[in-house]
Design a protein around this motif. Structure first.
Motif, PDB file in Angstrom:
ATOM      1  N   VAL A 253       0.650  -1.255   0.032  1.00  0.00           N
ATOM      2  CA  VAL A 253      -0.002   0.100   0.006  1.00  0.00           C
ATOM      3  C   VAL A 253       0.931   1.277   0.164  1.00  0.00           C
ATOM      4  N   GLU A 254       1.928   1.169   0.920  1.00  0.00           N
ATOM      5  CA  GLU A 254       2.790   2.306   0.848  1.00  0.00           C
ATOM      6  C   GLU A 254       4.057   2.193   0.063  1.00  0.00           C
ATOM      7  N   HIS A 255       4.453   3.247  -0.533  1.00  0.00           N
ATOM      8  CA  HIS A 255       5.560   3.176  -1.646  1.00  0.00           C
ATOM      9  C   HIS A 255       6.359   4.502  -1.667  1.00  0.00           C
ATOM     10  N   HIS A 256       7.633   4.492  -1.437  1.00  0.00           N
ATOM     11  CA  HIS A 256       8.278   5.850  -1.588  1.00  0.00           C
ATOM     12  C   HIS A 256       8.864   6.019  -2.918  1.00  0.00           C
ATOM     13  N   VAL A 257       8.881   7.181  -3.229  1.00  0.00           N
ATOM     14  CA  VAL A 257       9.047   7.848  -4.564  1.00  0.00           C
ATOM     15  C   VAL A 257      10.139   8.864  -4.266  1.00  0.00           C
ATOM     16  N   THR A 258      11.203   8.605  -5.055  1.00  0.00           N
ATOM     17  CA  THR A 258      12.409   9.528  -4.731  1.00  0.00           C
ATOM     18  C   THR A 258      12.967  10.040  -6.224  1.00  0.00           C
ATOM     19  N   VAL A 259      13.480  11.240  -6.385  1.00  0.00           N
ATOM     20  CA  VAL A 259      14.097  11.866  -7.535  1.00  0.00           C
ATOM     21  C   VAL A 259      14.947  10.603  -8.143  1.00  0.00           C
ATOM     22  N   SER A 260      15.920  10.183  -7.122  1.00  0.00           N
ATOM     23  CA  SER A 260      17.001   9.439  -7.741  1.00  0.00           C
ATOM     24  C   SER A 260      16.247   7.879  -8.016  1.00  0.00           C
ATOM     25  N   SER A 261      15.066   7.420  -7.528  1.00  0.00           N
ATOM     26  CA  SER A 261      14.494   6.204  -8.034  1.00  0.00           C
ATOM     27  C   SER A 261      13.591   6.283  -8.998  1.00  0.00           C
ATOM     28  N   CYS A 262      13.283   7.351  -9.411  1.00  0.00           N
ATOM     29  CA  CYS A 262      12.567   7.732 -10.600  1.00  0.00           C
ATOM     30  C   CYS A 262      13.387   7.884 -11.921  1.00  0.00           C
ATOM     31  N   GLU A 263      13.005   7.621 -13.106  1.00  0.00           N
ATOM     32  CA  GLU A 263      13.641   7.831 -14.271  1.00  0.00           C
ATOM     33  C   GLU A 263      13.763   9.500 -14.472  1.00  0.00           C
ATOM     34  N   GLU A 264      14.638   9.701 -15.030  1.00  0.00           N
ATOM     35  CA  GLU A 264      14.457  11.427 -15.391  1.00  0.00           C
ATOM     36  C   GLU A 264      13.570  11.869 -16.253  1.00  0.00           C
ATOM     37  N   SER A 265      12.917  10.835 -17.188  1.00  0.00           N
ATOM     38  CA  SER A 265      11.891  11.344 -18.162  1.00  0.00           C
ATOM     39  C   SER A 265      10.470  11.061 -17.401  1.00  0.00           C
ATOM     40  N   ALA A 266      10.395  10.654 -15.870  1.00  0.00           N
ATOM     41  CA  ALA A 266       9.224  10.667 -15.180  1.00  0.00           C
ATOM     42  C   ALA A 266       8.958  11.801 -14.408  1.00  0.00           C
ATOM     43  N   VAL A 267       9.881  13.087 -14.624  1.00  0.00           N
ATOM     44  CA  VAL A 267       9.632  14.358 -13.956  1.00  0.00           C
ATOM     45  C   VAL A 267       9.540  15.352 -14.748  1.00  0.00           C
ATOM     46  N   PHE A 268       8.591  16.094 -14.778  1.00  0.00           N
ATOM     47  CA  PHE A 268       8.641  17.535 -15.556  1.00  0.00           C
ATOM     48  C   PHE A 268       9.119  18.570 -14.872  1.00  0.00           C
ATOM     49  N   GLN A 269       9.960  19.299 -15.386  1.00  0.00           N
ATOM     50  CA  GLN A 269      10.760  20.078 -14.697  1.00  0.00           C
ATOM     51  C   GLN A 269      10.911  21.547 -15.765  1.00  0.00           C
ATOM     52  N   ALA A 270      10.304  22.575 -15.218  1.00  0.00           N
ATOM     53  CA  ALA A 270      10.224  23.663 -15.869  1.00  0.00           C
ATOM     54  C   ALA A 270       9.780  25.121 -14.906  1.00  0.00           C
ATOM     55  N   HIS A 271       8.822  24.565 -13.911  1.00  0.00           N
ATOM     56  CA  HIS A 271       8.420  25.819 -12.965  1.00  0.00           C
ATOM     57  C   HIS A 271       9.348  26.067 -12.125  1.00  0.00           C
ATOM     58  N   VAL A 298       1.991  24.239 -20.889  1.00  0.00           N
ATOM     59  CA  VAL A 298       1.287  23.180 -21.837  1.00  0.00           C
ATOM     60  C   VAL A 298       2.406  22.171 -22.219  1.00  0.00           C
ATOM     61  N   TRP A 299       2.296  20.776 -21.697  1.00  0.00           N
ATOM     62  CA  TRP A 299       3.273  19.976 -21.760  1.00  0.00           C
ATOM     63  C   TRP A 299       3.048  18.881 -22.940  1.00  0.00           C
ATOM     64  N   ASP A 300       3.661  18.461 -23.605  1.00  0.00           N
ATOM     65  CA  ASP A 300       3.721  17.198 -24.396  1.00  0.00           C
ATOM     66  C   ASP A 300       3.961  15.939 -23.402  1.00  0.00           C
ATOM     67  N   ILE A 301       2.800  15.064 -22.867  1.00  0.00           N
ATOM     68  CA  ILE A 301       3.261  14.071 -21.911  1.00  0.00           C
ATOM     69  C   ILE A 301       4.067  13.010 -22.566  1.00  0.00           C
ATOM     70  N   ALA A 302       4.156  12.833 -23.970  1.00  0.00           N
ATOM     71  CA  ALA A 302       5.167  11.783 -24.141  1.00  0.00           C
ATOM     72  C   ALA A 302       6.513  12.230 -24.187  1.00  0.00           C
ATOM     73  N   SER A 303       6.807  13.433 -24.320  1.00  0.00           N
ATOM     74  CA  SER A 303       8.405  13.909 -24.490  1.00  0.00           C
ATOM     75  C   SER A 303       8.505  14.579 -23.322  1.00  0.00           C
ATOM     76  N   ARG A 304       7.577  15.131 -22.482  1.00  0.00           N
ATOM     77  CA  ARG A 304       7.475  15.883 -21.157  1.00  0.00           C
ATOM     78  C   ARG A 304       8.226  17.190 -21.462  1.00  0.00           C
ATOM     79  N   GLN A 305       8.167  17.667 -22.593  1.00  0.00           N
ATOM     80  CA  GLN A 305       8.759  18.965 -23.259  1.00  0.00           C
ATOM     81  C   GLN A 305       7.585  20.052 -23.077  1.00  0.00           C
ATOM     82  N   VAL A 306       7.990  21.432 -22.803  1.00  0.00           N
ATOM     83  CA  VAL A 306       6.823  22.384 -22.783  1.00  0.00           C
ATOM     84  C   VAL A 306       6.554  22.746 -24.126  1.00  0.00           C
ATOM     85  N   LEU A 307       5.371  22.661 -24.585  1.00  0.00           N
ATOM     86  CA  LEU A 307       4.824  23.171 -25.833  1.00  0.00           C
ATOM     87  C   LEU A 307       4.798  24.453 -26.179  1.00  0.00           C
TER      88      LEU A 307
END
Length: 425
Positions: A253-271, A298-307
């Protein structure tokens, strides 16, 4: 400014300044400004709402009132005053626009739109309610806020029982809840919540179970899922947005999510700071995010790029995709419902009030006239289909009658005859 758009979806936004406008409508395809709603002050956090396909609502950021505009006009609706018992801290409307639900401090108020009657005043929270959400069918709504509690209410019970209690009460969060989101499924939908305690929780309303609790490295401030509920998006106080695949959930039920454990592509970074709003387009291809840094991306989800980026003059208080209703570009508004001044206190004789019926393209005097429906549909395909079904059913009845008669005859000629013969022997 009100340029026509044939887009299936539009973007609605608001910010804390309210300088040029209180709310705005944008074209998601090119980021152009389609129309604005003004002559009012700044709107409160996440109080911007669509009232059915006819009006735009927004709670005043400082005063006890709700502003309302026709979808096709920059000017507020004349002669309508939506005054509330106090400054609104959260606002939501049922999907069909029949009811307006608002929180003032720790109390919840429900008004009927067509006559402005105050139907319910709910209590249960100990501190200010800062977010509200309703199911897609409007049968349930949820409230949460500074006390970390999440309540799920039945709208029917709230309207019919003055002492109504929540259907579910969740106390899993230890710090203020910052956002709520309902998936599809009505009374059995999933409820998604995020809190400053760094957790995102997923509840199943049918059983009231906590299905999943994701723990992140930073306090969470916004949440949404795509229409398939396969991808969860959560916004952080740091400006990052995490994407989690719900079709491959962890076993526990509980799961810890960290930046290091996430793939880089799973994080949207611009704000650069606190994410205040998240929304996914109906085709699940585009993500919308607002932030206190004054930008809506406005992001493209597939590429995680700001449109594209929609720049605002202050912190963004609301940003979401909405259906591109015809009334956004109509020269004459065709509302589905009537709006009246809101009562600040409830009355006892309200249940006997007359409800005005509004209908498009039909004489309202005929709405409750059964004869008119029969006459209007006498030559319609629907009646032809009904007649055909009745004829088929009659044929089936006649067939069954023949079978029953044959069975009876068989019983008489064989069973009774055999019984008589046995007695003779």
């Amino acid at each position: 400014m009100n340029r026509a758009s044939n887009a299936k979806e539009v973007i609605l936004t608001s910010d804390t300044t309210g300088e040029s406008w209180s709310a705005a409508v944008w074209d998601p395809r090119n980021g152009s400004l389609l129309s604005v709603y003004k002559n009012a002050t700044a709107l409160g956090h996440r109080s911007l709402q669509l009232l059915s396909d006819s009006y735009v609502l927004g709670a005043d950021a400082t005063r006890p009132r709700i502003h309302i505009w026709p979808l096709n006009s920059p000017l507020p609706l004349p002669n309508i005053r939506l005054t509330t018992p106090g400054k609104v801290s959260a606002l939501i409307c049922t999907p069909n626009g029949s009811y307006i639900i608002a929180s003032v401090a720790e109390k919840l108020f429900i008004w009927q739109t067509c006559n402005g009657r105050l139907l319910a005043n709910l209590t249960g929270h100990y501190q200010t309610v800062s977010c509200l959400a309703t199911t897609k069918d409007g049968s349930l709504f949820a409230s949460a806020g500074e006390d970390g509690l999440v309540f799920v209410w039945s709208l029917y019970s709230a309207l019919n029982d003055t002492r109504s209690s929540p259907v579910h009460a969740f106390s899993n969060h230890s710090l203020p809840v910052r956002d709520l989101y309902f998936g599809h499924g009505g009374a059995r939908a999933r409820l998604y919540t995020v809190s400053l305690d760094r957790t995102a929780n997923v509840y199943e309303l049918g059983s009231g179970d906590l299905l999943l609790s994701l723990v992140f490295d930073a306090p969470l401030t916004a949440v949404t899922v795509n229409v398939r509920e396969s991808e969860l998006f959560v916004g952080c106080i740091t400006g990052e947005i995490f994407q989690c695949n719900l079709h491959e959930p962890p076993r526990g039920v509980e799961h810890h999510v960290t930046v290091s454990s996430c793939e880089e592509s799973a994080v949207f970074q611009a704000h650069k700071s606190n994410v205040t709003a998240l929304s996914v387009s109906i085709n699940c291809c585009t993500l919308l995010s607002g932030s206190t840094d004054g930008t809506v991306h406005v992001w493209d989800i597939a590429s995680r790029q700001v449109l594209r980026t929609l720049q605002h003059k202050g912190p963004v208080t609301a940003a979401f995709f909405a259906k591109g209703f015809d009334n956004f570009r109509a020269s004459v508004l065709k509302p589905r419902l009537q709006v009246h001044n809101l009562q600040r206190t409830s009355d006892d004789g309200g249940r006997d009030s007359i409800v005005e019926v509004v209908s498009r393209g039909r004489n309202s005097a005929e709405i409750l006239n059964f004869e008119s429906y029969v006459e209007d549909s006498s030559d319609s395909r629907g009646l032809d289909q009904t007649t055909k079904k009745l004829n088929d059913l009659q044929k089936e009845i006649n067939k069954l009658k023949k079978i029953n008669a044959a069975l009876y005859q068989y019983g008489v000629t064989h069973i009774l005859k055999k019984s008589t013969t046995d007695k003779e022997h």
